[in-house]
Design an enzyme around this catalytic site. Structure first.
Site, short mmCIF file in Angstrom:
data_model
loop_
_atom_site.label_atom_id
_atom_site.label_comp_id
_atom_site.label_asym_id
_atom_site.label_seq_id
_atom_site.Cartn_x
_atom_site.Cartn_y
_atom_site.Cartn_z
N ASP A 6 0.73 -1.14 -0.01
CA ASP A 6 0.00 -0.02 0.05
C ASP A 6 0.92 1.42 0.06
O ASP A 6 1.84 1.38 0.61
CB ASP A 6 -0.87 0.00 1.27
CG ASP A 6 -1.72 -0.96 1.78
OD1 ASP A 6 -1.20 -2.26 1.35
OD2 ASP A 6 -2.76 -1.04 2.05
N ASP B 256 -0.65 -2.90 -4.05
CA ASP B 256 -1.91 -2.96 -3.27
C ASP B 256 -2.54 -1.64 -3.07
O ASP B 256 -2.52 -1.14 -4.32
CB ASP B 256 -1.47 -3.28 -1.82
CG ASP B 256 -2.62 -3.67 -1.18
OD1 ASP B 256 -3.75 -3.41 -1.09
OD2 ASP B 256 -2.49 -4.90 -0.26
N ASP B 257 -3.33 -1.17 -2.27
CA ASP B 257 -4.03 0.26 -2.46
C ASP B 257 -3.11 1.39 -2.85
O ASP B 257 -1.97 1.43 -2.16
CB ASP B 257 -4.71 0.43 -1.10
CG ASP B 257 -5.93 -0.77 -0.81
OD1 ASP B 257 -6.49 -0.95 -1.90
OD2 ASP B 257 -6.10 -1.05 0.39
N HIS C 230 -4.28 -1.64 -6.40
CA HIS C 230 -5.79 -2.11 -5.94
C HIS C 230 -6.59 -0.82 -6.13
O HIS C 230 -7.87 -1.10 -5.78
CB HIS C 230 -5.93 -2.55 -4.63
CG HIS C 230 -5.09 -4.09 -4.69
ND1 HIS C 230 -5.00 -4.97 -3.55
CD2 HIS C 230 -4.56 -4.89 -5.51
CE1 HIS C 230 -4.26 -6.01 -3.66
NE2 HIS C 230 -4.06 -6.03 -4.86
N ARG D 56 -13.15 2.29 -4.76
CA ARG D 56 -13.63 1.29 -3.86
C ARG D 56 -13.95 1.81 -2.46
O ARG D 56 -13.37 2.59 -1.82
CB ARG D 56 -12.53 0.32 -3.72
CG ARG D 56 -12.99 -0.81 -2.83
CD ARG D 56 -12.41 -2.12 -3.05
NE ARG D 56 -11.00 -2.02 -2.58
CZ ARG D 56 -10.18 -3.19 -2.59
NH1 ARG D 56 -10.58 -4.43 -2.46
NH2 ARG D 56 -8.71 -2.67 -2.26
N LYS E 251 -14.96 -0.31 1.15
CA LYS E 251 -15.47 -1.55 1.66
C LYS E 251 -15.64 -1.25 3.12
O LYS E 251 -14.86 -0.85 3.84
CB LYS E 251 -14.46 -2.81 1.19
CG LYS E 251 -13.03 -2.39 1.48
CD LYS E 251 -11.99 -3.43 1.12
CE LYS E 251 -10.64 -3.24 1.38
NZ LYS E 251 -9.65 -4.03 0.80
#
Ligand SMILES: *[C@@H]1O[C@H](CO)[C@@H](O)[C@H](O)[C@H]1NC(C)=O
Ligand SMILES: *[C@@H]1O[C@H](CO)[C@@H](O)[C@H](O)[C@H]1NC(C)=O
Length: 361
Positions: A179, A200-201, A222, A255, A257
């Protein structure tokens, strides 16, 4: 090591340790030992120049005096050890962290990468920031972090600009969970003008108030994420603004979540004029069914997503991807307009979309 004797110390660092900090005090930390760090830390201008940080130690720039400038010059590297890090930690108020032209903070992640990310070898996080009071961080060139890059926790009034995070090498060499910006329990943070290549993010906001992510490029990772929200000590995201970012060749574009069965809130979220392309899973995904790193398919409403504006999201997803997935309970006050995503397919299992919001799958 430049500051390794008192003569040099008095030359480079024109002050006595007991005297008050003066504007001209500039001290350099170089070489491969941190033995002078406690002295250097008291200077109002700290230069980290071609430093090799010893194995298993943090370059500890915490508790800096208000107004300190930290400049990274040349190449900063770290000797190898399996440990959780952070490799660099910086805290204080009104701190200015800058990268000199040509600077590189090289995490040499390949030494740790094993394709297992959070498990497998213990990998150090790279940089922990606890900065407040109109602090700035700009112009750092980060390469090949072993694990997550920036931990931005308990920060306020912080602007992070023009950072390059280049972990391209991790794509083929087992980089994972890298990330770029993890944000939690922070207020008034702006991250802008950064370029990120990772696994990743690009940004993940777990909690915080008034967090802005503007004019950034995110590649291969991501995407831009709120979450996962829930199950921590702080479970509220109130005010997130992502505008004019590009998310490219990433698993997801935009996104949110939230954790299944958890409580908390995600509110006052604005995604404005973001562009996506080459997205592999979902162009936009908003889901309340996240648990232990997976989606369960059953959303819960204890972390309601309210006052969400999704405006002018454009671009494309790859042929195997879905354009938009929404699976939420208890969501309200959404306004969607100008969402135009091409390619891929629609997701058939959407539910919980607030009526009249203009959102659709
Ligand atoms: C960021 O980069 C832009 C473009 O190179 C430059 O104009 C701006 O001054 C930089 N800002 C900071 C805070 O470094
Ligand atoms: C919806 O959110 C409110 C406010 O957090 C909460 O009190 C309520 O229990 C939630 N409803 C469901 C169905 O989860």
């Amino acid at each position: 090591m430049i500051l390794n004797n008192s003569l040099l110390l008095s030359t480079l660092c024109a002050f006595a340790v007991a005297s008050p900090l003066l504007k001209r005090d500039s001290c350099t930390l170089s070489g491969s030992s941190l033995s002078t760090l406690s002295t250097v830390k008291k200077c109002s201008s700290i230069v980290i120049k071609d430093l090799t940080v010893p194995a298993g130690t943090t370059l500890d720039l915490t508790g800096l005096a208000s107004g300190t400038t930290v400049t990274f010059e040349g190449t900063t590297t770290f000797q190898y050890k399996e440990w959780a890090g952070p490799l660099i930690s910086i805290s204080g108020s009104k701190i200015k962290v800058v990268g000199a032209s040509g600077n590189v903070i090289d995490g040499q992640g390949a030494k740790w990468w094993d394709g297992k990310g959070d498990s497998g070898k213990v990998k150090p996080k790279l940089i922990k920031l606890v900065l407040t009071g109109t602090s700035t961080v700009s112009g750092l060139n980060i390469k090949n972090a072993p694990h997550q890059v920036f931990s931005i926790n308990k920060c306020s009034d912080l602007t992070v600009s023009n950072i390059s995070v280049d972990i391209k090498a991790g794509d083929s060499a087992g980089g994972h969970n890298t990330d770029a910006f993890d944000v939690g329990s922070s207020t008034n943070v702006v991250i802008q003008g950064c370029t990120v290549y990772n696994q990743d993010d690009c940004i993940a906001v777990n909690s915080g108030t008034n967090i802005k992510f503007l004019n950034n490029y995110c590649y291969n990772g991501h995407g831009i994420s709120i979450g996962s929200v829930g199950g921590r000590s702080d479970n509220t995201v109130n005010g997130f603004w992502a505008e004019n970012n590009h998310v490219i060749n990433s698993d997801n574009g935009l996104r949110i979540k939230t954790v299944q069965g958890a409580t908390g809130a995600v509110k006052n979220v604005n995604f404005i004029s973001n562009k996506i392309s080459g997205i592999k899973n979902y162009g936009i995904v908003i889901e309340g069914d996240y648990l232990n790193g997976k989606t369960t398919g059953t959303a819960t409403g204890g972390v309601p997503i309210t006052n969400l504006v999704m405006k002018d999201t454009t671009g494309s997803v790859s042929s195997s991807a879905k354009r938009v997935k929404i699976l939420v309970v208890n969501a309200s006050s959404w306004q969607w307009s100008g969402v135009s995503i091409t390619g891929g397919a629609s997701y058939s299992g959407c539910s919980g979309i607030p009526s009249g919001s203009g959102a659709s799958c």
